[in-house]
Design a protein around this motif. Sequence first.
Motif, PDB file in Angstrom:
ATOM      1  N   TYR A 121     -10.062  21.363  41.902  1.00  0.00           N
ATOM      2  CA  TYR A 121      -8.708  21.124  42.023  1.00  0.00           C
ATOM      3  C   TYR A 121      -8.673  19.697  42.761  1.00  0.00           C
ATOM      4  O   TYR A 121      -9.237  19.136  43.522  1.00  0.00           O
ATOM      5  CB  TYR A 121      -8.415  22.079  43.359  1.00  0.00           C
ATOM      6  CG  TYR A 121      -8.067  23.492  42.689  1.00  0.00           C
ATOM      7  CD1 TYR A 121      -7.255  24.019  41.845  1.00  0.00           C
ATOM      8  CD2 TYR A 121      -9.310  24.333  42.770  1.00  0.00           C
ATOM      9  CE1 TYR A 121      -7.004  25.178  41.159  1.00  0.00           C
ATOM     10  CE2 TYR A 121      -9.290  25.761  42.004  1.00  0.00           C
ATOM     11  CZ  TYR A 121      -8.045  25.844  41.405  1.00  0.00           C
ATOM     12  OH  TYR A 121      -7.960  27.363  40.771  1.00  0.00           O
ATOM     13  N   LYS A 176      -7.589  20.702  37.762  1.00  0.00           N
ATOM     14  CA  LYS A 176      -6.424  21.049  38.033  1.00  0.00           C
ATOM     15  C   LYS A 176      -5.561  20.338  39.255  1.00  0.00           C
ATOM     16  O   LYS A 176      -6.481  19.897  39.933  1.00  0.00           O
ATOM     17  CB  LYS A 176      -5.993  22.561  38.090  1.00  0.00           C
ATOM     18  CG  LYS A 176      -6.516  23.387  36.884  1.00  0.00           C
ATOM     19  CD  LYS A 176      -5.707  24.947  36.985  1.00  0.00           C
ATOM     20  CE  LYS A 176      -6.027  25.649  35.851  1.00  0.00           C
ATOM     21  NZ  LYS A 176      -5.087  27.025  35.666  1.00  0.00           N
ATOM     22  N   GLY A 181      -4.661  25.153  43.960  1.00  0.00           N
ATOM     23  CA  GLY A 181      -5.939  25.808  44.577  1.00  0.00           C
ATOM     24  C   GLY A 181      -5.428  26.861  45.493  1.00  0.00           C
ATOM     25  O   GLY A 181      -6.383  27.899  45.691  1.00  0.00           O
TER      26      GLY A 181
END
Length: 517
Positions: A121, A176, A181
């Motif tokens: 993340y 991502k 998260g």
Amino acid sequence: MVHHHRYNLLKKGGDEEAGTLLFLYYRRRRPNLLSVLFLSLLSCTFILAPRLFSASSSLSHLCSFGVQNEGFVGNIDVNAPLCSSIPNGRICCDRSHFRSDICFMKGDVRTHSPSSSVFLYSSKSNNGFISYVSSMIDDGEQEEHDELQHERIKPYTRKWEPSIMDTIDELDLISKRANLGVHHPCDLIHNVPAVIFSTGGYTGNLYHEFNDGIMPLYITSQHFNKKVVFFILDYRNWWVIRYGDIISHLSDHPVIDFIGDNRTHCFTEAIIGLRIHDELTVDSSLMRSNESIVDFRNLLDRAYWPRIRGLIQEEEQETVDKKMSTSPTSGSVFDYQARKPKLVILSRNGSRAIMNENSLVKTSEEMGFQVQVLRPERTTELAKIYRSLNSSDVMIGVHGAAMTHFLFMKPGSVLIQVIPLGTEWAAETYYGEPARKLGLKYIGYKIKGRESSLFDEYDKDDPVLRNPSSFTKKGWEYIKKIYLEDQTVRLELRRFGKRLARAYYCITGIHPQSSLE
């Protein structure tokens, strides 16, 4: 169309990503002309500023190729391996080696075993401008751009063998946006890095267990000084038990079954895959602190000696319990035997067995050796094998996976490898050269046609006997069938005795009591 190009656009970096997000914003919201001009000006400034204010940086972009680690240009070591230094929030994969791929993730790293994935993340590209534009795109559009980077890897060190790599589980490594998260909370937070690798493939074969697994694991993780967690794909509990002594000297933490453990494990750093140097070796020039195969062997020594001391104590206790007494005569014999150089014969059953092994034992004893015949089984405790070979002066074995046990011998010892027909290249590459790197005195004994069981199956002028190398073009399976599976050995002891005499002299500096021509 946007969906089709999403991954390629995002891989190019933050500049293109900004442009893509602007495009989506225009398409979804149709802003007025003033807003368009304002955002366009911001976009141009964002994209061009680094190039406008740094001529050297501009030239660098024009003349550079391959992987670029932003923020580390001034500190790059040109001799360092790819991905040796990466910034937070990045995934970097080194796919340059023909033997294995290895990927590095740094930042907010989280496992997700149900999908065979590891997520990162990242807020790396979420600067104010992109965050501002992202906030103006509806959830449907933003979802398309959640994935910043996606890599796939099979963390096993036989990359060049497609047939075996097809059996290895694959992991998805996905970067991502940091705000996502919250949908993937941590169950267990680790304050040490993770190393993820596979024990699939050829695991079950001693050579491959060391060459493809244990030694690459040492190469990849030893610099962490045991402050690392190992995750295993294709998890085998027997492997963890069998190599537990070694693993405990590489990590202070329990090994984790990646697929079997459904918890989300969180790290700030992860390595997926293992580095490998060459056959059964550690190349000191590629190690951070110049460790070599001798250092690896020293690790084995530290790993097995606690158990060996336990075995010795058990034997001593058994002797006391049985109240065994030793006469002066037998004691003197024991002392005499202890002074003899110890020779261990690795015994094989079936293919490549020494058919006149008993005669070899007798000849060796007559020459002055104390002989032990060692028949390792799949279930034999490695510490027991290590104990036998660590105390030996000479080891004799026929080419095959069991020769991997040379790693248990002390530098300065003698290794005699019996080389059956058709195995010359493999014998030298897999065991001869690595043994010399360890500091062993290596003696290769190439058998003659009449010492092979194939001599009774083929005409004496058949290429199988005369020119085994001519069969290499027929492929590995053909060679394996004839020379590895269907061949046994009957040593000409008068000829082989020269190697025994040489080994005896190497150890003692004395010519043996009896010598064969």
